[in-house]
Design a protein around this motif. Structure first.
Motif, PDB file in Angstrom:
ATOM      1  N   SER A   1       0.833  -1.210   0.000  1.00 14.80           N
ATOM      2  CA  SER A   1       0.000   0.000   0.000  1.00 14.80           C
ATOM      3  C   SER A   1       0.864   1.255   0.000  1.00 14.80           C
ATOM      4  O   SER A   1       0.552   2.242  -0.688  1.00 14.80           O
ATOM      5  CB  SER A   1      -0.916   0.010   1.230  1.00 14.80           C
ATOM      6  N   ARG A   2       1.975   1.226   0.748  1.00 17.21           N
ATOM      7  CA  ARG A   2       2.880   2.376   0.773  1.00 17.21           C
ATOM      8  C   ARG A   2       3.505   2.610  -0.609  1.00 17.21           C
ATOM      9  O   ARG A   2       3.609   3.747  -1.076  1.00 17.21           O
ATOM     10  CB  ARG A   2       3.988   2.162   1.797  1.00 17.21           C
ATOM     11  N   ALA A   3       3.929   1.512  -1.248  1.00 15.71           N
ATOM     12  CA  ALA A   3       4.563   1.642  -2.563  1.00 15.71           C
ATOM     13  C   ALA A   3       3.583   2.179  -3.604  1.00 15.71           C
ATOM     14  O   ALA A   3       3.914   3.051  -4.419  1.00 15.71           O
ATOM     15  CB  ALA A   3       5.124   0.295  -3.010  1.00 15.71           C
ATOM     16  N   ILE A   4       2.356   1.669  -3.568  1.00 15.10           N
ATOM     17  CA  ILE A   4       1.350   2.119  -4.536  1.00 15.10           C
ATOM     18  C   ILE A   4       0.974   3.575  -4.281  1.00 15.10           C
ATOM     19  O   ILE A   4       0.829   4.376  -5.216  1.00 15.10           O
ATOM     20  CB  ILE A   4       0.109   1.206  -4.465  1.00 15.10           C
ATOM     21  N   ALA A   5       0.831   3.937  -3.002  1.00 11.61           N
ATOM     22  CA  ALA A   5       0.491   5.320  -2.669  1.00 11.61           C
ATOM     23  C   ALA A   5       1.593   6.279  -3.106  1.00 11.61           C
ATOM     24  O   ALA A   5       1.321   7.386  -3.601  1.00 11.61           O
ATOM     25  CB  ALA A   5       0.245   5.446  -1.163  1.00 11.61           C
ATOM     26  N   GLU A   6       2.858   5.862  -2.944  1.00 12.15           N
ATOM     27  CA  GLU A   6       3.967   6.722  -3.359  1.00 12.15           C
ATOM     28  C   GLU A   6       4.012   6.870  -4.885  1.00 12.15           C
ATOM     29  O   GLU A   6       4.301   7.957  -5.406  1.00 12.15           O
ATOM     30  CB  GLU A   6       5.288   6.148  -2.849  1.00 12.15           C
ATOM     31  N   ALA A   7       3.714   5.783  -5.587  1.00 16.05           N
ATOM     32  CA  ALA A   7       3.668   5.867  -7.048  1.00 16.05           C
ATOM     33  C   ALA A   7       2.578   6.839  -7.490  1.00 16.05           C
ATOM     34  O   ALA A   7       2.771   7.656  -8.409  1.00 16.05           O
ATOM     35  CB  ALA A   7       3.414   4.481  -7.634  1.00 16.05           C
ATOM     36  N   LYS A   8       1.458   6.761  -6.826  1.00 18.59           N
ATOM     37  CA  LYS A   8       0.353   7.678  -7.155  1.00 18.59           C
ATOM     38  C   LYS A   8       0.757   9.123  -6.863  1.00 18.59           C
ATOM     39  O   LYS A   8       0.456  10.038  -7.649  1.00 18.59           O
ATOM     40  CB  LYS A   8      -0.878   7.284  -6.333  1.00 18.59           C
ATOM     41  N   ARG A   9       1.454   9.343  -5.741  1.00 18.83           N
ATOM     42  CA  ARG A   9       1.886  10.694  -5.381  1.00 18.83           C
ATOM     43  C   ARG A   9       2.857  11.256  -6.415  1.00 18.83           C
ATOM     44  O   ARG A   9       2.817  12.453  -6.732  1.00 18.83           O
ATOM     45  CB  ARG A   9       2.544  10.669  -3.999  1.00 18.83           C
ATOM     46  N   ARG A  10       3.714  10.392  -6.964  1.00 18.99           N
ATOM     47  CA  ARG A  10       4.709  10.831  -7.945  1.00 18.99           C
ATOM     48  C   ARG A  10       4.169  10.851  -9.367  1.00 18.99           C
ATOM     49  O   ARG A  10       4.866  11.233 -10.301  1.00 18.99           O
ATOM     50  CB  ARG A  10       5.931   9.911  -7.898  1.00 18.99           C
ATOM     51  N   GLY A  11       2.932  10.394  -9.538  1.00 14.39           N
ATOM     52  CA  GLY A  11       2.374  10.330 -10.881  1.00 14.39           C
ATOM     53  C   GLY A  11       2.967   9.206 -11.706  1.00 14.39           C
ATOM     54  O   GLY A  11       2.956   9.258 -12.945  1.00 14.39           O
ATOM     55  N   ALA A  12       3.490   8.177 -11.050  1.00 16.57           N
ATOM     56  CA  ALA A  12       4.125   7.053 -11.751  1.00 16.57           C
ATOM     57  C   ALA A  12       3.101   5.962 -12.044  1.00 16.57           C
ATOM     58  O   ALA A  12       2.149   5.756 -11.289  1.00 16.57           O
ATOM     59  CB  ALA A  12       5.255   6.482 -10.902  1.00 16.57           C
ATOM     60  N   ARG A  13       3.322   5.257 -13.147  1.00 19.31           N
ATOM     61  CA  ARG A  13       2.450   4.147 -13.518  1.00 19.31           C
ATOM     62  C   ARG A  13       3.176   2.806 -13.430  1.00 19.31           C
ATOM     63  O   ARG A  13       2.593   1.772 -13.713  1.00 19.31           O
ATOM     64  CB  ARG A  13       1.915   4.360 -14.941  1.00 19.31           C
TER      65      ARG A  13
END
Length: 349
Positions: free
Chosen positions: A251-263
């Motif tokens: 969940s942390r990794a996915i949330a950070e990807a979302k914060r950075r705009g990463a796919r």
């Protein structure tokens, strides 16, 4: 379970003496005409306390703070007992294990009247080498005249029964296979095709490189793939704690990807490799690889000869999954062919 198969008046055989067999054997013995149990490895059996909760005990459990305190005590005991098996010094693990074995063996022997049958049912490998279980009825079942325990290895199955290595054919009308499941065997993990970057197949990767995953969650070369129960993710003890910990990690990794705009999110190779090497170094102290566990036929060891449990305490698992450096992952804005639906469909088809 096929309820259309009638067992009444039938000669029934069960292959296996694990958790399923412990529940199954006492449940069908009254229905069958004769029950034969084929045992490869005896199982550690604990008594199953099953008393009614009332009075003071119910009042305690209904009081939230007391209930939480009791749970904390149980958690600490599990941490010391189960986590200590993987991380504690060998002398302490051996001493604790032997202290626990004596009363369990004594209780098991008290349940069986025939001396020969009794000794066949007693494990000669150490407690903790494979999964134990609990039952108040299983061992007593072998006191019945209509129940047989066979410990010779099975040579083949015929149309009329089971032939053992001593040449005896045990006539059977219904054969029940309580033989467990594939956990760490080749091509059983994952149980379906998983393809990463450049056509890398997960089952083949683990077959060549041994089971491995960063904190049991992520593997280099497989972007956007997160596991809940991956290799080196589970600490002996509560399965729920492991699920909560690995879920928090992804969940942390996915949330950070979302914060950075990463796919696309992928664990860095050097971080993964460092974690894997630490696990291998720690597992070398595991009692599973000592003479204590010889002859246990444990599924705690995979076909590579490793034990892909997480060799840490629950405290470490909790902290490391929730507070790892988010930069251990590489984040990309785009998606390459490793995670394109067309590529996945081609691999599966």
């Amino acid at each position: 379970w096929d309820h259309d198969v009638a067992l009444a008046g039938k000669r029934v055989a069960v292959i296996g003496t694990g958790a399923t067999s412990l529940q199954l054997v006492p449940a069908i013995v009254d229905e069958s005409a004769h029950l034969t149990v084929f045992q490869r490895t005896p199982i550690w059996v604990f008594p199953k306390p099953d008393s009614e909760i009332h009075g003071i005990a119910r009042a305690v459990l209904e009081f939230g703070r007391l209930r939480s305190a009791l749970r904390a005590i149980g958690t600490i005991a599990t941490e010391i007992g189960m986590g200590g098996m993987l991380t504690g010094p060998r002398w302490m693990v051996d001493a604790t294990r032997k202290l626990a074995e004596a009363p369990v063996r004594a209780w098991m022997r008290s349940q069986v009247t025939d001396p020969a049958t009794r000794e066949k049912l007693i494990p000669h490998y150490g407690l903790g080498c494979k999964r134990p279980s609990m039952s108040n009825d299983y061992l007593k079942t072998f006191n019945r005249s209509d129940v047989s325990l066979v410990t010779e290895s099975i040579e083949r199955i015929t149309e009329t029964g089971v032939v053992t290595a001593d040449g005896v054919e045990h006539e059977v009308d219904v054969l029940i296979c309580a033989t467990g499941f594939k956990l760490w065997e080749r091509d059983s993990v994952p149980p379906f095709p998983v393809v990463g970057r450049g056509g890398l197949d997960a089952a083949e990767f683990w077959a060549v490189n041994r089971f491995q995953a960063y904190q049991g969650v992520s593997v280099p070369g497989f972007p956007n793939m997160f596991m809940i129960t991956g290799p080196y993710g589970f600490v002996l003890g509560s399965y729920l704690w492991m699920i909560e910990a690995t879920s928090a990690h992804l969940s942390r990794a996915i949330a950070e990807a979302k914060r950075r705009g990463a796919r696309q999110v992928e664990i860095r190779q050097e971080v993964h490799d460092e974690y894997f090497q630490k696990c291998l170094q720690r597992q070398a102290r595991n009692m599973l690889f000592t003479p204590t566990c010889a002859g246990s036929n444990t599924y705690y060891i995979d076909y590579h000869g490793d034990s892909p449990f997480r060799p840490t305490t629950h405290g470490e698992m909790y902290w490391q999954n929730r507070y790892y450096d988010l930069d251990v992952y590489r984040y990309r804005a785009g998606i390459d062919d490793a995670v394109q639906p067309a590529a996945a469909e081609k691999a599966a088809g």
